[in-house]
Design an enzyme around this catalytic site. Sequence first.
Site, PDB file in Angstrom:
ATOM      1  N   ASP A 144      44.157  47.397  36.036  1.00 48.26           N
ATOM      2  CA  ASP A 144      44.968  46.525  36.887  1.00 48.26           C
ATOM      3  C   ASP A 144      46.350  46.158  36.688  1.00 48.26           C
ATOM      4  O   ASP A 144      47.071  46.146  37.500  1.00 48.26           O
ATOM      5  CB  ASP A 144      44.021  45.115  36.967  1.00 48.26           C
ATOM      6  CG  ASP A 144      44.649  44.282  37.736  1.00 48.26           C
ATOM      7  OD1 ASP A 144      44.722  44.540  38.829  1.00 48.26           O
ATOM      8  OD2 ASP A 144      45.053  43.124  37.128  1.00 48.26           O
ATOM      9  N   GLU A 195      41.244  51.743  39.477  1.00 47.32           N
ATOM     10  CA  GLU A 195      42.192  51.092  38.474  1.00 47.32           C
ATOM     11  C   GLU A 195      41.744  51.779  37.013  1.00 47.32           C
ATOM     12  O   GLU A 195      42.591  51.824  36.213  1.00 47.32           O
ATOM     13  CB  GLU A 195      42.274  49.459  38.495  1.00 47.32           C
ATOM     14  CG  GLU A 195      42.704  48.851  39.641  1.00 47.32           C
ATOM     15  CD  GLU A 195      42.633  47.429  39.567  1.00 47.32           C
ATOM     16  OE1 GLU A 195      43.239  47.112  40.426  1.00 47.32           O
ATOM     17  OE2 GLU A 195      41.624  46.921  39.187  1.00 47.32           O
TER      18      GLU A 195
END
Length: 236
Positions: free
Chosen positions: A48, A120
Site C-alpha cells: 500500500d 499491492e
Amino acid sequence: MDAEELAARLGHRFNRPELLEEALTHSSWANERGAGCAHNERLEFLGDAVLELCVSTELFRRFPKLREGELTRLRAHLVSTVGLAQRARELGLDAHLRLGKGEEQQGGRKRDAILSDALEAVLAAIYEDGGFAAAQDATARIYAGHWPGATAAPQARDAKSRLQEAVQHLFGKMPVYAQEATSGPEHAKHFQARLTLPDGETFAGQGSSMRKAEQDAAACALEALSAKNVWPAKPR
C-alpha cells in the site's frame, strides 16, 4: 499463463520467487492449511505504501505545475480499490490467486478488494526482491495507458468526491458512510463499510482501511447511478 509470465508482464525477474507466491496467497488459503502458512496480508500492508510512493513520484514528475490537492485527487483515483482491481485483471493476476475453498465458492476471485490487495502485495514483493527502482518500473507497466493526460489532470477526482457531487445534485443531501464490520489481526485488519444514499439505497464496500472501504462503496454507488442513466460513472 504461469507465474513466470506474470512476472514478465510486470517486468521483473524474481531472485526470490517465493515472494511472488506469498503475494498471491490469500489468508483463506493459508488458514485451511494450518498455522504457520504464509499469506499476503503483511506484503499488502507494505505494498500500500510502496504503491502510493511510486504513483506519487510519477505524478510529481508528470505534472510539475499541479498543486498538492490536485495531485492527491489524481493519486486517489489511480489507487482506488476499483482501479487497482481492474489493473489486476488486465495483468491476469486473478487467475493466479491461491484462495481457500470457501472464498473460491463465494466468488472471491472476482472481488475487487481481494484483487486490489493482491496487486499491492505483488508490488511489495517486487520491492523486497529488487528495491524501489524495480517497484517503480513495475508500477509504470501496470499503469501504462492509464496515466491521466495533462489537460484532464485537474478534473480527476476520487469516487467519494464524485459521488458527493452526484448525490448533492440529485437529492440535495449528502451520502452517509458507516463502518459495518472489521476482521483480521490488528496489524492487517479488513474493513467493511456501508454507504446509504438519501433515498435509502445502500451499498457495501471493502478494503484494507476504512478509507478504501468507503471508496469501494462509493464506486459501487456511482456504477448503480450510471446504470439508471441518472449520472455519469466516469470522472468528469
